[in-house]
Motif scaffolding. Structure first.
Motif, PDB file in Angstrom:
ATOM      1  N   GLY A 275     -11.474  20.636 -44.022  1.00  0.00           N
ATOM      2  CA  GLY A 275     -11.544  19.526 -43.062  1.00  0.00           C
ATOM      3  C   GLY A 275     -10.167  18.998 -42.708  1.00  0.00           C
ATOM      4  N   ARG A 276      -9.305  18.827 -43.722  1.00  0.00           N
ATOM      5  CA  ARG A 276      -7.942  18.361 -43.467  1.00  0.00           C
ATOM      6  C   ARG A 276      -7.182  19.356 -42.599  1.00  0.00           C
ATOM      7  NH1 ARG A 276      -7.990  16.879 -48.780  1.00  0.00           N
ATOM      8  NH2 ARG A 276      -6.911  18.784 -49.387  1.00  0.00           N
ATOM      9  N   THR A 277      -7.338  20.629 -42.902  1.00  0.00           N
ATOM     10  CA  THR A 277      -6.640  21.668 -42.131  1.00  0.00           C
ATOM     11  C   THR A 277      -7.095  21.642 -40.676  1.00  0.00           C
ATOM     12  OG1 THR A 277      -6.458  23.028 -44.112  1.00  0.00           O
ATOM     13  CG2 THR A 277      -6.158  24.135 -41.999  1.00  0.00           C
ATOM     14  N   ALA A 278      -8.379  21.511 -40.458  1.00  0.00           N
ATOM     15  CA  ALA A 278      -8.902  21.475 -39.091  1.00  0.00           C
ATOM     16  C   ALA A 278      -8.386  20.252 -38.345  1.00  0.00           C
ATOM     17  CB  ALA A 278     -10.432  21.483 -39.120  1.00  0.00           C
ATOM     18  N   ARG A 279      -8.361  19.085 -38.991  1.00  0.00           N
ATOM     19  CA  ARG A 279      -7.853  17.874 -38.341  1.00  0.00           C
ATOM     20  C   ARG A 279      -6.369  18.014 -38.010  1.00  0.00           C
ATOM     21  NH1 ARG A 279     -11.298  15.595 -41.997  1.00  0.00           N
ATOM     22  NH2 ARG A 279      -9.650  15.221 -43.533  1.00  0.00           N
ATOM     23  N   THR A 280      -5.606  18.584 -38.922  1.00  0.00           N
ATOM     24  CA  THR A 280      -4.177  18.779 -38.686  1.00  0.00           C
ATOM     25  C   THR A 280      -3.954  19.749 -37.525  1.00  0.00           C
ATOM     26  OG1 THR A 280      -3.726  18.397 -41.019  1.00  0.00           O
ATOM     27  CG2 THR A 280      -1.995  19.478 -39.751  1.00  0.00           C
ATOM     28  N   ALA A 281      -4.728  20.809 -37.488  1.00  0.00           N
ATOM     29  CA  ALA A 281      -4.587  21.784 -36.401  1.00  0.00           C
ATOM     30  C   ALA A 281      -4.927  21.142 -35.062  1.00  0.00           C
ATOM     31  CB  ALA A 281      -5.497  22.985 -36.655  1.00  0.00           C
ATOM     32  N   ARG A 282      -5.981  20.324 -35.032  1.00  0.00           N
ATOM     33  CA  ARG A 282      -6.343  19.646 -33.779  1.00  0.00           C
ATOM     34  C   ARG A 282      -5.261  18.667 -33.346  1.00  0.00           C
ATOM     35  NH1 ARG A 282     -10.849  17.990 -36.095  1.00  0.00           N
ATOM     36  NH2 ARG A 282     -12.266  19.642 -36.393  1.00  0.00           N
ATOM     37  N   ALA A 283      -4.666  17.979 -34.306  1.00  0.00           N
ATOM     38  CA  ALA A 283      -3.639  16.987 -33.992  1.00  0.00           C
ATOM     39  C   ALA A 283      -2.352  17.639 -33.493  1.00  0.00           C
ATOM     40  CB  ALA A 283      -3.341  16.132 -35.222  1.00  0.00           C
ATOM     41  N   HIS A 284      -2.081  18.856 -33.916  1.00  0.00           N
ATOM     42  CA  HIS A 284      -0.843  19.561 -33.543  1.00  0.00           C
ATOM     43  C   HIS A 284      -1.171  20.827 -32.750  1.00  0.00           C
ATOM     44  CE1 HIS A 284       0.177  17.050 -37.020  1.00  0.00           C
ATOM     45  NE2 HIS A 284       1.322  16.888 -36.392  1.00  0.00           N
ATOM     46  N   ARG A 285      -2.066  20.708 -31.816  1.00  0.00           N
ATOM     47  CA  ARG A 285      -2.543  21.863 -31.053  1.00  0.00           C
ATOM     48  C   ARG A 285      -1.435  22.528 -30.241  1.00  0.00           C
ATOM     49  NH1 ARG A 285      -7.439  20.075 -28.086  1.00  0.00           N
ATOM     50  NH2 ARG A 285      -8.231  20.131 -30.176  1.00  0.00           N
ATOM     51  N   ALA A 286      -0.610  21.735 -29.546  1.00  0.00           N
ATOM     52  CA  ALA A 286       0.427  22.315 -28.686  1.00  0.00           C
ATOM     53  C   ALA A 286       1.442  23.130 -29.482  1.00  0.00           C
ATOM     54  CB  ALA A 286       1.113  21.221 -27.877  1.00  0.00           C
ATOM     55  N   PRO A 287       1.995  22.615 -30.581  1.00  0.00           N
ATOM     56  CA  PRO A 287       2.947  23.452 -31.336  1.00  0.00           C
ATOM     57  C   PRO A 287       2.293  24.712 -31.894  1.00  0.00           C
ATOM     58  CG  PRO A 287       3.133  21.158 -32.032  1.00  0.00           C
ATOM     59  CD  PRO A 287       1.961  21.245 -31.117  1.00  0.00           C
ATOM     60  N   LEU A 288       1.037  24.600 -32.313  1.00  0.00           N
ATOM     61  CA  LEU A 288       0.353  25.793 -32.830  1.00  0.00           C
ATOM     62  C   LEU A 288       0.169  26.837 -31.734  1.00  0.00           C
ATOM     63  CD1 LEU A 288      -2.334  24.290 -35.208  1.00  0.00           C
ATOM     64  CD2 LEU A 288      -0.409  25.736 -35.826  1.00  0.00           C
ATOM     65  N   LEU A 289      -0.219  26.381 -30.538  1.00  0.00           N
ATOM     66  CA  LEU A 289      -0.374  27.329 -29.432  1.00  0.00           C
ATOM     67  C   LEU A 289       0.966  27.950 -29.059  1.00  0.00           C
ATOM     68  CD1 LEU A 289      -2.922  25.419 -27.190  1.00  0.00           C
ATOM     69  CD2 LEU A 289      -3.335  27.455 -28.568  1.00  0.00           C
ATOM     70  N   GLY A 290       2.017  27.137 -29.066  1.00  0.00           N
ATOM     71  CA  GLY A 290       3.354  27.665 -28.766  1.00  0.00           C
ATOM     72  C   GLY A 290       3.786  28.689 -29.794  1.00  0.00           C
ATOM     73  N   ALA A 291       3.543  28.388 -31.065  1.00  0.00           N
ATOM     74  CA  ALA A 291       3.907  29.333 -32.120  1.00  0.00           C
ATOM     75  C   ALA A 291       3.082  30.613 -32.009  1.00  0.00           C
ATOM     76  CB  ALA A 291       3.701  28.690 -33.496  1.00  0.00           C
ATOM     77  N   GLY A 292       1.810  30.465 -31.687  1.00  0.00           N
ATOM     78  CA  GLY A 292       0.958  31.651 -31.515  1.00  0.00           C
ATOM     79  C   GLY A 292       1.429  32.508 -30.351  1.00  0.00           C
ATOM     80  N   ALA A 293       1.803  31.844 -29.243  1.00  0.00           N
ATOM     81  CA  ALA A 293       2.301  32.588 -28.089  1.00  0.00           C
ATOM     82  C   ALA A 293       3.612  33.294 -28.417  1.00  0.00           C
ATOM     83  CB  ALA A 293       2.489  31.647 -26.901  1.00  0.00           C
ATOM     84  N   ALA A 294       4.495  32.594 -29.126  1.00  0.00           N
ATOM     85  CA  ALA A 294       5.776  33.215 -29.510  1.00  0.00           C
ATOM     86  C   ALA A 294       5.543  34.409 -30.419  1.00  0.00           C
ATOM     87  CB  ALA A 294       6.661  32.181 -30.209  1.00  0.00           C
ATOM     88  N   LEU A 295       4.617  34.271 -31.361  1.00  0.00           N
ATOM     89  CA  LEU A 295       4.295  35.386 -32.244  1.00  0.00           C
ATOM     90  C   LEU A 295       3.730  36.562 -31.445  1.00  0.00           C
ATOM     91  CD1 LEU A 295       4.027  36.553 -35.093  1.00  0.00           C
ATOM     92  CD2 LEU A 295       1.754  35.520 -35.195  1.00  0.00           C
ATOM     93  N   GLY A 296       2.864  36.258 -30.487  1.00  0.00           N
ATOM     94  CA  GLY A 296       2.302  37.320 -29.651  1.00  0.00           C
ATOM     95  C   GLY A 296       3.371  38.052 -28.857  1.00  0.00           C
ATOM     96  N   VAL A 297       4.298  37.304 -28.267  1.00  0.00           N
ATOM     97  CA  VAL A 297       5.392  37.924 -27.504  1.00  0.00           C
ATOM     98  C   VAL A 297       6.259  38.759 -28.437  1.00  0.00           C
ATOM     99  CG1 VAL A 297       7.512  37.408 -26.235  1.00  0.00           C
ATOM    100  CG2 VAL A 297       5.402  36.192 -25.688  1.00  0.00           C
ATOM    101  N   PHE A 298       6.582  38.215 -29.613  1.00  0.00           N
ATOM    102  CA  PHE A 298       7.398  38.955 -30.581  1.00  0.00           C
ATOM    103  C   PHE A 298       6.733  40.280 -30.948  1.00  0.00           C
ATOM    104  CE2 PHE A 298       7.998  39.991 -35.100  1.00  0.00           C
ATOM    105  CZ  PHE A 298       9.339  40.323 -35.077  1.00  0.00           C
ATOM    106  N   LEU A 299       5.442  40.229 -31.273  1.00  0.00           N
ATOM    107  CA  LEU A 299       4.735  41.457 -31.659  1.00  0.00           C
ATOM    108  C   LEU A 299       4.659  42.446 -30.500  1.00  0.00           C
ATOM    109  CD1 LEU A 299       1.894  39.952 -33.839  1.00  0.00           C
ATOM    110  CD2 LEU A 299       3.928  41.183 -34.614  1.00  0.00           C
ATOM    111  N   PHE A 300       4.450  41.934 -29.283  1.00  0.00           N
ATOM    112  CA  PHE A 300       4.395  42.807 -28.113  1.00  0.00           C
ATOM    113  C   PHE A 300       5.734  43.499 -27.892  1.00  0.00           C
ATOM    114  CE2 PHE A 300       5.019  43.429 -23.535  1.00  0.00           C
ATOM    115  CZ  PHE A 300       3.970  44.290 -23.282  1.00  0.00           C
TER     116      PHE A 300
END
Length: 138
Positions: free
Chosen positions: A105-130
């Motif tokens: 529950g804490r992890t889910a709340r933290t992820a929701r609260a910091h959605r933009a940085p997580l999406l940015g990090a995910g996008a950066a990881l995707g570009v790096f892997l590509f």
């Protein structure tokens, strides 16, 4: 000294009002162009409507082309699967330790609260892997 009602003053007021209106239209156009969230929401709505329409067409096609005995078995199998999934979910909730449930529950709340940085990090990881994969092939 000129009065407030002179033709030059009226003309200046009309020009100022026209300039304000034009500026308002320009700002509105720039805002609409830069409204990324609104654009994405609009596109998502259109995509959802298209998916719903396609699913409806496919559902109608399946209903008309599938023999009745097969549809009946498929419906029963779907109901059975749904019941089993619900039962598995209840078991998982009942048997998971309270600390684990609280941590999730804490992890889910933290992820929701910091959605933009997580999406940015995910996008950066995707570009790096590509890029990494493309350079290995090349």
């Amino acid at each position: 000294m000129t009065s407030d009602k002179s033709p030059a003053t009226d003309q200046l007021r009309r020009r100022a009002e026209a300039t304000r209106e034009e500026l308002g239209r320009t700002v509105a156009a720039l805002t609409a162009r830069n409204d990324v969230q609104g654009t994405l929401m609009h596109r998502a709505g259109r995509a959802g409507a298209k998916a719903h329409e396609a699913a409806s067409r496919i559902g109608d096609l399946v209903r008309t082309k599938t023999p009745e005995p097969v549809r009946g078995r498929a419906v029963r199998a779907a109901l059975r699967t749904r019941r089993q999934a619900a039962h598995a979910g209840r078991l998982a909730r009942a048997k998971a330790p309270a600390a684990l449930r609280a941590g999730v529950g804490r992890t889910a709340r933290t992820a929701r609260a910091h959605r933009a940085p997580l999406l940015g990090a995910g996008a950066a990881l995707g570009v790096f892997l590509f890029v990494r994969r493309a350079t290995k092939r090349g």
